[in-house]
Scaffold this motif. Structure first.
Motif, mmCIF file in Angstrom:
data_model
loop_
_atom_site.group_PDB
_atom_site.id
_atom_site.type_symbol
_atom_site.label_atom_id
_atom_site.label_comp_id
_atom_site.label_asym_id
_atom_site.label_seq_id
_atom_site.Cartn_x
_atom_site.Cartn_y
_atom_site.Cartn_z
ATOM 1 N N PRO A 107 0.697 -1.204 0.154
ATOM 2 C CA PRO A 107 -0.091 -0.036 0.048
ATOM 3 C C PRO A 107 0.920 1.299 -0.113
ATOM 4 O O PRO A 107 0.501 2.266 -0.651
ATOM 5 C CB PRO A 107 -0.831 -0.265 1.332
ATOM 6 C CG PRO A 107 -0.811 -1.718 1.385
ATOM 7 C CD PRO A 107 0.621 -1.932 1.056
ATOM 8 N N LEU A 108 1.952 1.318 0.782
ATOM 9 C CA LEU A 108 2.751 2.331 0.864
ATOM 10 C C LEU A 108 3.482 2.742 -0.439
ATOM 11 O O LEU A 108 3.468 3.862 -0.892
ATOM 12 C CB LEU A 108 3.932 2.257 2.017
ATOM 13 C CG LEU A 108 4.834 3.501 1.971
ATOM 14 C CD1 LEU A 108 4.023 4.718 2.423
ATOM 15 C CD2 LEU A 108 5.918 3.253 2.986
ATOM 16 N N SER A 109 3.779 1.656 -1.035
ATOM 17 C CA SER A 109 4.646 1.938 -2.565
ATOM 18 C C SER A 109 3.613 2.648 -3.307
ATOM 19 O O SER A 109 4.009 3.349 -4.282
ATOM 20 C CB SER A 109 5.172 0.599 -2.991
ATOM 21 O OG SER A 109 6.261 0.142 -1.853
ATOM 22 N N VAL A 110 2.333 1.991 -3.481
ATOM 23 C CA VAL A 110 1.477 2.334 -4.524
ATOM 24 C C VAL A 110 1.040 3.600 -4.150
ATOM 25 O O VAL A 110 0.885 4.578 -5.120
ATOM 26 C CB VAL A 110 0.204 1.450 -4.365
ATOM 27 C CG1 VAL A 110 -1.324 2.078 -5.110
ATOM 28 C CG2 VAL A 110 0.375 -0.166 -4.617
ATOM 29 N N ALA A 111 0.639 4.190 -2.956
ATOM 30 C CA ALA A 111 0.259 5.646 -2.513
ATOM 31 C C ALA A 111 1.546 6.450 -2.852
ATOM 32 O O ALA A 111 1.214 7.547 -3.482
ATOM 33 C CB ALA A 111 0.343 5.624 -1.151
ATOM 34 N N ILE A 112 2.798 6.101 -2.799
ATOM 35 C CA ILE A 112 3.867 7.196 -3.254
ATOM 36 C C ILE A 112 3.822 7.207 -4.650
ATOM 37 O O ILE A 112 4.185 8.171 -5.176
ATOM 38 C CB ILE A 112 5.096 6.688 -2.727
ATOM 39 C CG1 ILE A 112 5.225 6.590 -1.112
ATOM 40 C CG2 ILE A 112 6.360 7.306 -3.426
ATOM 41 C CD1 ILE A 112 6.383 6.054 -0.347
ATOM 42 N N PHE A 113 3.647 6.111 -5.439
ATOM 43 C CA PHE A 113 3.823 5.904 -6.970
ATOM 44 C C PHE A 113 2.690 7.077 -7.543
ATOM 45 O O PHE A 113 2.957 7.857 -8.330
ATOM 46 C CB PHE A 113 3.827 4.693 -7.498
ATOM 47 C CG PHE A 113 4.361 4.664 -8.772
ATOM 48 C CD1 PHE A 113 3.825 4.996 -10.002
ATOM 49 C CD2 PHE A 113 5.721 3.903 -8.941
ATOM 50 C CE1 PHE A 113 4.290 4.767 -11.290
ATOM 51 C CE2 PHE A 113 6.040 3.757 -10.089
ATOM 52 C CZ PHE A 113 5.493 4.123 -11.407
ATOM 53 N N ARG A 114 1.505 6.811 -6.791
ATOM 54 C CA ARG A 114 0.187 7.406 -7.315
ATOM 55 C C ARG A 114 0.406 8.931 -7.100
ATOM 56 O O ARG A 114 0.029 9.798 -7.801
ATOM 57 C CB ARG A 114 -0.976 7.037 -6.630
ATOM 58 C CG ARG A 114 -2.308 7.395 -7.014
ATOM 59 C CD ARG A 114 -3.558 7.121 -6.432
ATOM 60 N NE ARG A 114 -3.535 5.684 -6.728
ATOM 61 C CZ ARG A 114 -3.708 4.698 -5.717
ATOM 62 N NH1 ARG A 114 -3.465 5.186 -4.383
ATOM 63 N NH2 ARG A 114 -3.900 3.462 -5.810
ATOM 64 N N LEU A 115 1.109 9.241 -5.853
ATOM 65 C CA LEU A 115 1.223 10.730 -5.536
ATOM 66 C C LEU A 115 2.336 11.489 -6.481
ATOM 67 O O LEU A 115 2.019 12.611 -6.967
ATOM 68 C CB LEU A 115 1.594 10.701 -3.934
ATOM 69 C CG LEU A 115 2.200 12.167 -3.508
ATOM 70 C CD1 LEU A 115 0.838 13.029 -3.672
ATOM 71 C CD2 LEU A 115 2.805 12.283 -2.163
ATOM 72 N N CYS A 116 3.608 10.771 -6.761
ATOM 73 C CA CYS A 116 4.483 11.154 -7.765
ATOM 74 C C CYS A 116 3.752 11.292 -9.212
ATOM 75 O O CYS A 116 4.124 12.437 -9.639
ATOM 76 C CB CYS A 116 5.719 10.323 -7.993
ATOM 77 S SG CYS A 116 6.572 10.100 -6.310
ATOM 78 N N SER B 102 0.458 12.181 -9.866
ATOM 79 C CA SER B 102 -0.350 13.330 -9.703
ATOM 80 C C SER B 102 0.337 14.353 -9.705
ATOM 81 O O SER B 102 -0.305 15.638 -10.115
ATOM 82 C CB SER B 102 -1.302 12.959 -8.558
ATOM 83 O OG SER B 102 -0.582 13.160 -7.234
ATOM 84 N N GLU B 103 1.555 14.438 -9.157
ATOM 85 C CA GLU B 103 2.119 15.959 -8.873
ATOM 86 C C GLU B 103 3.386 15.876 -9.892
ATOM 87 O O GLU B 103 4.322 16.976 -9.646
ATOM 88 C CB GLU B 103 2.854 15.938 -7.424
ATOM 89 C CG GLU B 103 1.719 15.754 -6.397
ATOM 90 C CD GLU B 103 0.717 16.959 -6.569
ATOM 91 O OE1 GLU B 103 0.866 18.146 -7.126
ATOM 92 O OE2 GLU B 103 -0.486 16.740 -6.181
ATOM 93 N N ALA B 104 3.498 15.187 -10.813
ATOM 94 C CA ALA B 104 4.518 15.215 -11.887
ATOM 95 C C ALA B 104 4.766 16.646 -12.596
ATOM 96 O O ALA B 104 5.868 16.983 -12.827
ATOM 97 C CB ALA B 104 4.467 14.075 -13.051
ATOM 98 N N GLU B 105 3.587 17.279 -12.972
ATOM 99 C CA GLU B 105 3.600 18.445 -13.570
ATOM 100 C C GLU B 105 4.029 19.580 -12.790
ATOM 101 O O GLU B 105 4.676 20.343 -13.277
ATOM 102 C CB GLU B 105 2.273 18.652 -14.371
ATOM 103 C CG GLU B 105 1.931 17.857 -15.610
ATOM 104 C CD GLU B 105 0.662 18.081 -16.497
ATOM 105 O OE1 GLU B 105 0.223 19.247 -15.857
ATOM 106 O OE2 GLU B 105 0.538 17.505 -17.188
ATOM 107 N N ARG B 106 3.541 19.438 -11.426
ATOM 108 C CA ARG B 106 3.814 20.532 -10.431
ATOM 109 C C ARG B 106 5.282 20.398 -10.153
ATOM 110 O O ARG B 106 5.945 21.556 -9.973
ATOM 111 C CB ARG B 106 2.938 20.478 -9.300
ATOM 112 C CG ARG B 106 2.955 21.726 -8.375
ATOM 113 C CD ARG B 106 2.410 21.337 -7.009
ATOM 114 N NE ARG B 106 1.058 20.568 -7.159
ATOM 115 C CZ ARG B 106 -0.160 21.583 -7.050
ATOM 116 N NH1 ARG B 106 0.110 22.806 -7.150
ATOM 117 N NH2 ARG B 106 -1.157 20.878 -7.373
#
Length: 221
Positions: A103-112, A114-118
């Motif tokens: 779960p933690l790995s998935v959450a970090i990957f998803r966050l990265c 979602s914030e890739a453009e910012r």
């Protein structure tokens, strides 16, 4: 400003602030996270939080930096150079699948993502210290196995990428796009096993030699 923050990191509540921020960012994302909630989860006052980090952006960057610092070690764990190809690939597949379903790995990957453009530099660092490093380490092992004539591979970086992707089949996209998804352990084991079998069927020397025998016999007949 950066020097000031580095000096204040020695404060006893610094780690407390980072842990609270990490929990909130992973749960709510960058836009959804607010300072009041981070302070509440971290059990500190807003004044204490701002004493360490004057704004949310700096706090997010530091949380991400700490998470990424653990990636090289995790990537290195998937390769054991002293093992024969099948044993090494089985070990690697199990660890890759475990990472993809954590779960933690998935959450970090998803966050990265979602914030890739910012934060493009942050996303690039995540890629280089995680997926790319894993590919390079696996490529290094495959090069040695080819030199020992244990595997037959023309394009080693491509083969390394193929193996990494095989270990995500039917798992990764579902976890990324369907929050809360739990992967059945039997499915995870099957994906890891089939990744190894598929890879060796394509690149394993013994597998290729065995596959060539019927064709040779047919030609002789």
């Amino acid at each position: 400003m950066t020097t000031c923050i580095l000096q204040k990191r020695r404060g006893r509540k610094y780690d407390q602030v980072l842990q609270g921020a990490r929990d909130v960012f992973l749960r709510d994302g960058y836009d959804g996270a607010n300072v009041d909630e981070i302070a509440r989860v971290a059990a500190v006052s807003k004044a204490t939080l701002y004493n360490y980090f004057p704004d949310k952006r700096l706090l997010f960057l530091e949380v991400a930096r700490q998470e990424f610092s653990q990636q090289p070690e995790a990537a290195g764990c998937i390769v054991q150079p002293d093992l024969a190809p099948r044993a090494m690939l089985e070990l690697a597949a199990g660890r890759i699948v475990a990472t993809c379903t954590a779960p933690l790995s998935v959450a970090i990957f998803r966050l990265c993502i979602s914030e890739a453009e910012r934060f493009p530099d942050l996303a690039r660092d995540f890629y280089e210290q995680g997926p790319l490093m894993a590919q390079n380490m696996l490529s290094g092992y495959l090069e040695q196995a080819v030199a020992r004539r244990e595997l037959v591979i023309d394009d080693i970086p491509l083969a390394a990428n193929q193996f990494l992707e095989l270990c995500k089949a039917g798992i990764f996209a579902r976890q990324m796009l369907c929050p809360g998804t739990e992967i059945d352990p039997d499915l995870a084991d099957k994906v890891a096993h089939e990744a190894v079998e598929t890879f060796l069927a394509r690149y394993g020397k013994e597998d290729r030699e065995q596959a060539a025998v019927p064709a040779s016999r047919t030609a002789a007949e």
